[in-house]
Design a protein around this motif. Structure first.
Motif, PDB file in Angstrom:
ATOM      1  N   THR A   1      -1.645  -5.718   1.770  1.00  0.00           N
ATOM      2  CA  THR A   1      -0.775  -4.543   1.715  1.00  0.00           C
ATOM      3  C   THR A   1      -1.239  -3.472   2.693  1.00  0.00           C
ATOM      4  N   GLN A   2      -2.559  -3.246   2.732  1.00  0.00           N
ATOM      5  CA  GLN A   2      -3.093  -2.230   3.644  1.00  0.00           C
ATOM      6  C   GLN A   2      -2.863  -2.613   5.096  1.00  0.00           C
TER       7      GLN A   2
ATOM      8  N   GLU B   1       0.671  -1.949   6.037  1.00  0.00           N
ATOM      9  CA  GLU B   1       0.883  -0.517   6.243  1.00  0.00           C
ATOM     10  C   GLU B   1       0.290  -0.052   7.576  1.00  0.00           C
TER      11      GLU B   1
ATOM     12  N   LYS C   1       2.550  -1.237  10.356  1.00  0.00           N
ATOM     13  CA  LYS C   1       3.767  -0.416  10.306  1.00  0.00           C
ATOM     14  C   LYS C   1       3.520   0.964  10.900  1.00  0.00           C
ATOM     15  N   GLU C   2       2.400   1.577  10.550  1.00  0.00           N
ATOM     16  CA  GLU C   2       2.072   2.910  11.069  1.00  0.00           C
ATOM     17  C   GLU C   2       1.920   2.890  12.592  1.00  0.00           C
TER      18      GLU C   2
ATOM     19  N   ASP D   1      10.971   1.039   7.931  1.00  0.00           N
ATOM     20  CA  ASP D   1      10.779   1.573   6.574  1.00  0.00           C
ATOM     21  C   ASP D   1      11.475   0.721   5.522  1.00  0.00           C
TER      22      ASP D   1
END
Length: 325
Positions: free
Chosen positions: A207-208, A211, A214-215, A321
């Motif tokens: 999950t991290q 993220e 994505k960032e 998103d």
């Protein structure tokens, strides 16, 4: 005027490769292992090349017989290598391909900065080289798809090979063009986000990590937008003349051309096919015109396209998103 047959067109093409007759006779003689007198008669059109001889020469000298056969037709014929999705043993083949392209680009720009035209269905290397998570993911997913190794079962424990990091740096050193345009496939970010999400759902990335990627993608898009707005100076300087388009349709392949003076080469590739045009100036010119034509079915986002630019990047942020929520 009488239309030339295939054999005459083939001989004309040989002379385009090697205009001096004596040099051409020597080269063809060496390739076909025939006496020079025999080659002379063929080039003088007194005796025809056999099908086998034409095939050998076409392969050795990068001549497309299909293109010659359909020269009068309203088509562009170029051979492509159909790559079956085989399993490789390591990243070496990918490293070799990148290294060869770097050498070709370096040769193109050796004297004066050249020009480059691009149609992309995947992120170009120069856009994500300074984003470690994206960089790692782009090469990891290739390894996961094509290399038979358990090391690509877990993103966390895999490390980007040092050779790839070095090659990427060398590519930036050769990125010295006077004029560049990009046509982005309008589904590029959507497809990439779906790939990231699939790896996450298969527990290959955490999950991290999802993220973090994505960032970085948000930052990458923001950097491109600000650069096009003129409010940011990128880490990799854009050429003085950079034009950015987004396609109006799904394209599904990548094609590039590189040119400076009389030096040139072009590529075409999808996920499982590849073609390179390097020796024939006539073929290169046609491919260049074909790549340029995609600007006609695309929306200009650089220069004065402020409204279209804002709409496009807003849509890309929402795609990230929504898919990577």
């Amino acid at each position: 005027m009488k239309k030339k047959d295939l054999h005459d067109e083939f001989i004309d093409e040989l002379y385009k490769k090697i205009p001096k007759r004596a040099d051409l006779i020597n080269l063809v003689s060496d390739i076909l292992k025939l006496e020079k007198e025999s080659i002379y008669r063929r080039l003088a059109r007194k005796v025809n090349f056999s099908i086998r001889e034409m095939g050998i020469l076409a392969k050795e000298l990068n001549i497309s017989i299909d293109r010659l056969l359909y020269k009068a037709e309203n088509h562009q014929w170029h051979p492509v290598v159909l790559e079956i999705p085989l399993k490789f043993h390591s990243m070496d083949c990918l490293c070799d391909m990148i290294e060869q392209n770097i050498q070709r680009i370096e040769y193109i720009n050796r004297d004066i900065p050249g020009q480059m035209g691009n149609v992309y269905h995947v992120l170009p290397l120069e856009f994500f080289i300074h984003f470690p998570m994206i960089m790692k993911f782009m090469f990891f997913k290739w390894g996961n798809y094509f290399i038979r190794s358990e090391e690509f079962n877990h993103f966390s424990s895999w490390e980007l090979p040092h050779k790839l990091s070095i090659l990427a740096g060398e590519y930036i050193d050769t990125y010295n063009f006077r004029e560049v345009f990009y046509v982005w496939d309008n589904s590029l970010i959507w497809i990439l986000a779906r790939e990231i999400d699939n790896f996450y759902k298969m527990n290959i990335i955490t999950t991290q990590e999802k993220e973090d990627i994505k960032e970085e993608l948000h930052e990458l898009l923001s950097n491109i937008e600000m650069t096009l707005n003129g409010t940011r100076v990128p880490a990799i300087p854009y050429p003085p003349e950079t034009t950015f388009y987004v396609s109006s349709v799904n394209i599904g392949f990548t094609s590039n051309y590189y040119q400076s003076g009389n030096r040139h080469f072009a590529t075409f590739q999808s996920n499982f096919s590849f073609s390179m045009i390097e020796n024939s100036e006539e073929d290169f010119t046609k491919v260049k015109e074909w790549i340029n034509s995609f600007c006609n079915i695309s929306t200009l986002l650089s220069q004065s396209g402020r409204f279209e630019r804002r709409l496009f990047f807003n849509a890309q942020y929402k795609i990230l998103d929504n898919i990577l929520e």
